[in-house]
Design a protein around this motif. Structure first.
Motif, PDB file in Angstrom:
ATOM      1  N   GLU A 167       0.834  -1.203   0.000  1.00  0.00           N
ATOM      2  CA  GLU A 167       0.000   0.000   0.000  1.00  0.00           C
ATOM      3  C   GLU A 167       0.868   1.252   0.000  1.00  0.00           C
ATOM      4  O   GLU A 167       1.963   1.262   0.549  1.00  0.00           O
ATOM      5  CB  GLU A 167      -0.912   0.022   1.235  1.00  0.00           C
ATOM      6  CG  GLU A 167      -2.061  -0.958   1.142  1.00  0.00           C
ATOM      7  CD  GLU A 167      -3.006  -0.862   2.319  1.00  0.00           C
ATOM      8  OE1 GLU A 167      -2.532  -0.618   3.445  1.00  0.00           O
ATOM      9  OE2 GLU A 167      -4.218  -1.041   2.112  1.00  0.00           O
ATOM     10  N   ASP A 228       6.197   3.970  -1.817  1.00  0.00           N
ATOM     11  CA  ASP A 228       5.505   2.779  -2.304  1.00  0.00           C
ATOM     12  C   ASP A 228       6.015   1.502  -1.631  1.00  0.00           C
ATOM     13  O   ASP A 228       5.844   0.410  -2.166  1.00  0.00           O
ATOM     14  CB  ASP A 228       5.649   2.673  -3.825  1.00  0.00           C
ATOM     15  CG  ASP A 228       7.119   2.631  -4.263  1.00  0.00           C
ATOM     16  OD1 ASP A 228       7.385   2.644  -5.467  1.00  0.00           O
ATOM     17  OD2 ASP A 228       8.015   2.620  -3.378  1.00  0.00           O
ATOM     18  N   GLN A 296      -0.906  -6.485 -12.413  1.00  0.00           N
ATOM     19  CA  GLN A 296       0.302  -5.681 -12.484  1.00  0.00           C
ATOM     20  C   GLN A 296       1.544  -6.491 -12.130  1.00  0.00           C
ATOM     21  O   GLN A 296       2.545  -6.428 -12.823  1.00  0.00           O
ATOM     22  CB  GLN A 296       0.166  -4.483 -11.530  1.00  0.00           C
ATOM     23  CG  GLN A 296      -0.922  -3.521 -11.990  1.00  0.00           C
ATOM     24  CD  GLN A 296      -1.389  -2.577 -10.904  1.00  0.00           C
ATOM     25  OE1 GLN A 296      -1.325  -2.896  -9.732  1.00  0.00           O
ATOM     26  NE2 GLN A 296      -1.872  -1.419 -11.306  1.00  0.00           N
ATOM     27  N   TYR A 308      -1.254  -8.434  -7.537  1.00  0.00           N
ATOM     28  CA  TYR A 308      -1.628  -7.027  -7.495  1.00  0.00           C
ATOM     29  C   TYR A 308      -2.345  -6.675  -8.791  1.00  0.00           C
ATOM     30  O   TYR A 308      -1.878  -7.037  -9.883  1.00  0.00           O
ATOM     31  CB  TYR A 308      -0.384  -6.141  -7.355  1.00  0.00           C
ATOM     32  CG  TYR A 308       0.304  -6.285  -6.033  1.00  0.00           C
ATOM     33  CD1 TYR A 308       1.155  -7.349  -5.771  1.00  0.00           C
ATOM     34  CD2 TYR A 308       0.108  -5.337  -5.026  1.00  0.00           C
ATOM     35  CE1 TYR A 308       1.787  -7.483  -4.546  1.00  0.00           C
ATOM     36  CE2 TYR A 308       0.732  -5.466  -3.804  1.00  0.00           C
ATOM     37  CZ  TYR A 308       1.568  -6.533  -3.570  1.00  0.00           C
ATOM     38  OH  TYR A 308       2.188  -6.665  -2.356  1.00  0.00           O
ATOM     39  N   SER A 309      -3.443  -5.950  -8.668  1.00  0.00           N
ATOM     40  CA  SER A 309      -4.206  -5.619  -9.878  1.00  0.00           C
ATOM     41  C   SER A 309      -4.818  -4.234  -9.763  1.00  0.00           C
ATOM     42  O   SER A 309      -4.880  -3.648  -8.684  1.00  0.00           O
ATOM     43  CB  SER A 309      -5.334  -6.639 -10.081  1.00  0.00           C
ATOM     44  OG  SER A 309      -6.369  -6.366  -9.153  1.00  0.00           O
ATOM     45  N   SER A 310      -5.263  -3.744 -10.914  1.00  0.00           N
ATOM     46  CA  SER A 310      -6.105  -2.552 -10.899  1.00  0.00           C
ATOM     47  C   SER A 310      -7.375  -2.895 -11.660  1.00  0.00           C
ATOM     48  O   SER A 310      -7.365  -3.723 -12.579  1.00  0.00           O
ATOM     49  CB  SER A 310      -5.404  -1.362 -11.548  1.00  0.00           C
ATOM     50  OG  SER A 310      -5.302  -1.564 -12.941  1.00  0.00           O
ATOM     51  N   ARG A 346      -8.513  -3.990  -0.783  1.00  0.00           N
ATOM     52  CA  ARG A 346      -8.680  -3.070  -1.902  1.00  0.00           C
ATOM     53  C   ARG A 346      -8.446  -1.629  -1.439  1.00  0.00           C
ATOM     54  O   ARG A 346      -8.522  -1.335  -0.253  1.00  0.00           O
ATOM     55  CB  ARG A 346     -10.089  -3.185  -2.471  1.00  0.00           C
ATOM     56  CG  ARG A 346     -11.129  -2.589  -1.564  1.00  0.00           C
ATOM     57  CD  ARG A 346     -12.481  -3.211  -1.725  1.00  0.00           C
ATOM     58  NE  ARG A 346     -13.171  -3.101  -0.463  1.00  0.00           N
ATOM     59  CZ  ARG A 346     -13.164  -4.052   0.462  1.00  0.00           C
ATOM     60  NH1 ARG A 346     -12.557  -5.204   0.241  1.00  0.00           N
ATOM     61  NH2 ARG A 346     -13.769  -3.871   1.605  1.00  0.00           N
ATOM     62  N   GLN A 347      -8.169  -0.817  -2.441  1.00  0.00           N
ATOM     63  CA  GLN A 347      -7.962   0.603  -2.173  1.00  0.00           C
ATOM     64  C   GLN A 347      -8.538   1.356  -3.351  1.00  0.00           C
ATOM     65  O   GLN A 347      -8.178   1.091  -4.493  1.00  0.00           O
ATOM     66  CB  GLN A 347      -6.469   0.868  -2.054  1.00  0.00           C
ATOM     67  CG  GLN A 347      -6.111   2.278  -1.672  1.00  0.00           C
ATOM     68  CD  GLN A 347      -4.611   2.446  -1.640  1.00  0.00           C
ATOM     69  OE1 GLN A 347      -3.909   1.924  -2.481  1.00  0.00           O
ATOM     70  NE2 GLN A 347      -4.114   3.168  -0.680  1.00  0.00           N
ATOM     71  N   SER A 349      -9.100   4.444  -5.862  1.00  0.00           N
ATOM     72  CA  SER A 349      -8.399   5.615  -6.360  1.00  0.00           C
ATOM     73  C   SER A 349      -9.454   6.486  -7.032  1.00  0.00           C
ATOM     74  O   SER A 349     -10.640   6.159  -7.018  1.00  0.00           O
ATOM     75  CB  SER A 349      -7.321   5.212  -7.356  1.00  0.00           C
ATOM     76  OG  SER A 349      -7.923   4.648  -8.509  1.00  0.00           O
ATOM     77  N   ASN A 354      -7.578  -0.424  -6.761  1.00  0.00           N
ATOM     78  CA  ASN A 354      -6.425  -1.319  -6.705  1.00  0.00           C
ATOM     79  C   ASN A 354      -6.810  -2.482  -5.823  1.00  0.00           C
ATOM     80  O   ASN A 354      -7.300  -2.292  -4.713  1.00  0.00           O
ATOM     81  CB  ASN A 354      -5.213  -0.599  -6.116  1.00  0.00           C
ATOM     82  CG  ASN A 354      -4.746   0.501  -7.034  1.00  0.00           C
ATOM     83  OD1 ASN A 354      -4.769   0.348  -8.249  1.00  0.00           O
ATOM     84  ND2 ASN A 354      -4.333   1.619  -6.465  1.00  0.00           N
ATOM     85  N   TYR A 355      -6.583  -3.679  -6.310  1.00  0.00           N
ATOM     86  CA  TYR A 355      -7.022  -4.862  -5.591  1.00  0.00           C
ATOM     87  C   TYR A 355      -5.869  -5.838  -5.442  1.00  0.00           C
ATOM     88  O   TYR A 355      -5.121  -6.052  -6.393  1.00  0.00           O
ATOM     89  CB  TYR A 355      -8.187  -5.528  -6.333  1.00  0.00           C
ATOM     90  CG  TYR A 355      -9.174  -6.185  -5.408  1.00  0.00           C
ATOM     91  CD1 TYR A 355      -8.995  -7.484  -4.950  1.00  0.00           C
ATOM     92  CD2 TYR A 355     -10.288  -5.485  -4.955  1.00  0.00           C
ATOM     93  CE1 TYR A 355      -9.890  -8.059  -4.081  1.00  0.00           C
ATOM     94  CE2 TYR A 355     -11.195  -6.060  -4.088  1.00  0.00           C
ATOM     95  CZ  TYR A 355     -10.993  -7.349  -3.656  1.00  0.00           C
ATOM     96  OH  TYR A 355     -11.880  -7.922  -2.790  1.00  0.00           O
ATOM     97  N   VAL A 356      -5.723  -6.395  -4.265  1.00  0.00           N
ATOM     98  CA  VAL A 356      -4.632  -7.340  -4.019  1.00  0.00           C
ATOM     99  C   VAL A 356      -5.227  -8.608  -3.423  1.00  0.00           C
ATOM    100  O   VAL A 356      -5.996  -8.557  -2.474  1.00  0.00           O
ATOM    101  CB  VAL A 356      -3.600  -6.764  -3.031  1.00  0.00           C
ATOM    102  CG1 VAL A 356      -2.424  -7.717  -2.872  1.00  0.00           C
ATOM    103  CG2 VAL A 356      -3.106  -5.402  -3.488  1.00  0.00           C
TER     104      VAL A 356
END
Lengths: 391, 184
Positions: A167, A228, A296, A308-310, A346-347, A349, A354-356
């Motif tokens: 994160e 980061d 990603q 990790y993805s978006s 998730r986070q 934006s 953004n999802y992990v």
């Protein structure tokens, strides 16, 4: 009237279910109720959430104010500090009362008062009975020498007390001019390093363009860094405790030491306690049901792996974002059994999410990982990715 | 020794308070923001008022008594009172009217069409809400912005839960019709 009242109740019940993201069968036969519910859902979808920048800045400011509040209570010298502490903490107040009672009782016992109380009436005391004295209790003088006020007060904060691996960490630093004059600071902002507590060594130092600035008397300036969680080699740092340090800043040719009023820590949570052993950068995208999922990277360790993805665009119904918008996925290694993924987070934006996913199963072998996202909230789809695992 | 011990205890208590406040902030700040944005169209003012609400909450956090009210009731009471203060102090009627410049909605032609449509709908909805009575606006804001149940709303406003349900239903119907007329 009863019919109307029933409709109000029916509307309230269905509305609460809809707002909670539950699947609801729309009422049949009552067009007015149906269209009212549909409009209510539309209203809920037209909310304006706060911008992430505003949310982060406000949280940082409140954290600083809270720290200053707590520091202010501790700084008050002697009895005033102690009095405020007791007023604020009822448990400590109770402890203090018991301590006082205990001390007084001890003093009385040592002085023999309890013995005198138990003396039967009419007893003649021997002459020369010493007068009852209570040894004066002297509390250690709690003098607190006020520290010399530094030129600059340095405070720092992060937007959250702890972060999950990967994160984005935002670190804010404020410098306040305590003098009666304007201060010219050379090469602002100061150089900031993220240090690992375990080794007391820097893991990352920010190198950004700097310039001279002037801070007026009593004025404060703030700067934000975004980290980061990667070290100088671009690798994700392991979970644990980190803190930040500032290099001295030059003030009219002299170096001024910058020490935080309170230490600024960055805690990175451990999902498995394992450190990253291998990273694969993927950059693969699949579009289905109106969403583009981009994988990603893949991080692997002895305890499992992270994906990790978006996800773009952000799902329109952000209601779920308040209670938990889930993106479900499964995986299979070298064509073996398909298994569901485990922990995810998730986070949001500005434009997407953004999802992990974390899977607590280490990847062995060098074949192929098939990773499939099967749903994003209420939307289903088939976002499938084939990831060759090189040795 | 005693003072050192107490300082250690207060350090831990302070850290506990900071953690708790951070979690409460993450949960309730978006709801408070959205509640206020139903009542105030200027996004800069919404941010200012939201900031004031949480500053007040922070100042009085030690006085919060969970036996008397849930945290959501407490924070939204602060939000309501702050809004009332804002209306009282604000002498400029234009803060109640649509100010397209400060809505914070991006009218850039570079935006996707969906985003443009959504922005227009938000403007229309806020315009319709501003035509409601003060009580109706309050209840709609708490329901859709603050994401509160009818029972929680009733407790804050001193109404019965049934009454709140009736008002919500009738107000949403009213908004539905106004919105439809505005879009024509």
């Amino acid at each position: 009237m009863t019919g109307q009242s029933d409709k109000d109740k029916q509307f309230s019940v269905i509305l609460d279910d809809l707002l909670a993201g539950k699947q609801v069968i729309p009422p049949v036969g009552d067009e007015d109720l149906r269209t009212t519910l549909a409009f209510a859902l539309k209203m809920a979808s037209l909310q304006c959430p706060p911008s992430p920048e505003f949310a982060a800045k406000l949280q940082a400011r409140l954290s600083q104010e809270l720290m200053a509040q707590e520091a202010g209570k501790k700084a008050k010298p002697g009895f005033t500090w102690f009095k405020n502490l007791l007023l604020d903490q009822p448990v400590l107040r109770a402890v203090a009362v018991f301590l006082v009672i205990g001390l007084v009782s001890l003093g009385m016992w040592r002085a023999g008062i309890f013995g005198l109380i138990n003396t039967p009436p009419g007893t003649v005391l021997p002459t020369g009975t010493p007068a009852i004295t209570v040894a004066p209790t002297t509390s250690p003088s709690a003098t607190i020498t006020p520290a010399r006020t530094p030129l600059l007060t340095v405070t720092g904060t992060t937007t959250r007390p702890s972060y999950n691996p990967g994160e984005v960490v935002q670190i804010g630093v404020t410098l306040k001019n305590n003098t009666n004059n304007a201060l010219l600071l050379e090469q602002y902002p100061p150089i900031l390093s993220v240090m690992r507590e375990q080794t007391r060594q820097p893991v990352y130092t920010f190198a950004i363009a700097r310039k001279n600035i002037s801070i007026s008397r009593g004025e404060a300036v703030s700067y934000w860094w975004t980290w980061d969680q990667r070290d100088e080699q671009g690798k994700l740092v392991p979970p644990g405790d980190y803190y930040v340090e500032l290099e001295d800043i030059d003030f009219t040719g002299q170096a001024v030491k910058l020490e935080f009023l309170n230490p600024v820590h960055v805690y990175i949570n451990s999902l498995t306690g394992a450190s990253i052993e291998k990273s694969l950068f993927l950059n693969q995208s699949v579009t289905d049901s109106g969403f583009t999922v981009t994988l990603q990277r893949l991080e692997m360790s002895g305890g499992g792996f992270w994906v990790y993805s978006s996800i773009l665009p952000a799902p329109d119904n952000h209601l779920d974002g308040q209670t938990g918008l889930n993106a479900t996925a499964n995986y299979s290694l070298d064509g073996s059994w398909v298994k569901d993924t485990g922990i995810s987070y998730r986070q949001y934006s500005d434009i997407g999410m953004n999802y992990v996913w974390f899977v607590p199963e280490p990847i062995t072998g060098t074949g192929n990982l098939t990773f499939t996202v099967t749903s994003i909230g209420k939307w289903t789809g088939n976002w499938q990715f084939n990831i060759p695992l090189k040795g | 020794m005693l003072i050192l011990f107490l300082q250690t205890v207060t350090d831990k208590v302070s850290q506990g308070i900071a953690d708790i406040f951070a979690r409460l902030y993450e949960e309730f700040m978006p709801k408070v923001y959205q509640y206020i944005s139903y009542r105030i169209v200027d996004s800069n003012v919404v941010e200012d008022i939201t900031s004031t609400v949480f500053e007040k909450a922070l100042t009085n956090i030690n006085k919060y008594d969970s036996d008397k009210a849930s945290f959501s009731t407490w924070i939204f009471s602060i939000a309501r009172n702050t809004l009332i203060d804002h209306y009282r102090l604000s002498t400029k009627e234009k803060t109640r009217q649509m100010n397209m410049v400060s809505l914070g909605l991006d009218n850039d032609s570079g935006c996707p069409e969906e985003e443009l449509i959504r922005n227009e709908e938000i403007k229309t909805l806020k315009s319709c809400i501003s035509q409601l009575s003060s009580q109706e606006q309050e209840i709609i804001s708490l329901k859709f912005g603050g994401e509160m149940t009818n029972r929680q709303i009733a407790k804050i406003l001193g109404l019965s839960e049934t009454n709140v349900g009736v008002i919500i239903y009738r107000t949403v119907r009213k908004l539905r019709d106004k919105f439809k007329d505005a879009e024509r």
